[in-house]
Enzyme design. Sequence first.
Site, mmCIF file in Angstrom:
data_model
loop_
_atom_site.group_PDB
_atom_site.id
_atom_site.type_symbol
_atom_site.label_atom_id
_atom_site.label_comp_id
_atom_site.label_asym_id
_atom_site.label_seq_id
_atom_site.Cartn_x
_atom_site.Cartn_y
_atom_site.Cartn_z
ATOM 1 N N ASP A 161 -3.950 -5.023 -15.233
ATOM 2 C CA ASP A 161 -3.209 -6.283 -15.229
ATOM 3 C C ASP A 161 -4.152 -7.467 -15.420
ATOM 4 O OD1 ASP A 161 -0.986 -7.884 -15.061
ATOM 5 O OD2 ASP A 161 -0.980 -7.983 -12.879
ATOM 6 N N ASN B 90 8.203 -3.730 -20.409
ATOM 7 C CA ASN B 90 7.424 -4.553 -21.335
ATOM 8 C C ASN B 90 8.086 -4.720 -22.700
ATOM 9 O OD1 ASN B 90 4.188 -3.367 -20.113
ATOM 10 N ND2 ASN B 90 5.390 -5.160 -19.504
#
Length: 242
Positions: free
Chosen positions: A16, A64
């Site tokens: 991340d 996503n």
Amino acid sequence: MIETNNIPQHIAIIMDGNGRWATERGQDRSFGHKAGVDAVRTITSECTRLGVKFLTLYTFSTENWNRPSDEVAALMGLVLTSLEDEIFMKNNVRFRVIGDLSRIPDNVRRKLHETEEHTAKNDKMTMVVALSYSSKLELTRATRMIAEEVKNGQLKLEDITEQTINERLWTNFMPDPELLIRTGGELRISNYMLWQIAYSELYFCDTYWPDFDEACLHKAIESYQSRQRRFGKTEAQVENEQ
């Protein structure tokens, strides 16, 4: 100092912070994803050197797909180009992919399978990419498979065990992670390996993924090695077993 006789055999990572890393530098988010690929190379090489057997990288979640189309396209392009990397052969690393590949563009999906085949005999470490992955989807899929087998008389209801579920997960070819690392400062799991990390040691750090290097990896492993893994037992029980 890392204890070389206590290296996690399976490390799972939530990579991340690529977008924020780029934004802070006045760059497009895709710039951060490109830098993140360099970090993948670094960590893959170091995990191989340390003796890690499985490295699973959360590359792209099913959620996503809701990102801007240009960012999704850039990410798919990066997946495609990174698979050309000789890091697999150089480090004797086998490549595997898990997730719902039905949504992946055909050219990327073909390249994924070609890379799996090309590296199939490599045996020092297996690097697993979780692509278009969702743990909830994975568990739903496994449940449907079991229900169908019960319905068809292939499986008895009373014979369903944890192992029955394990065998029907995308991750059925590898052990559960001993260590889960999340970079970027967020303190959540984000639908990643919810079943498999039941007893994983969790490590969160503020470092954005593009800046996550060998020293950061060592710090995470040192944290793992400082903990006592009890699996529901008492501290005294674990110490008596050692």
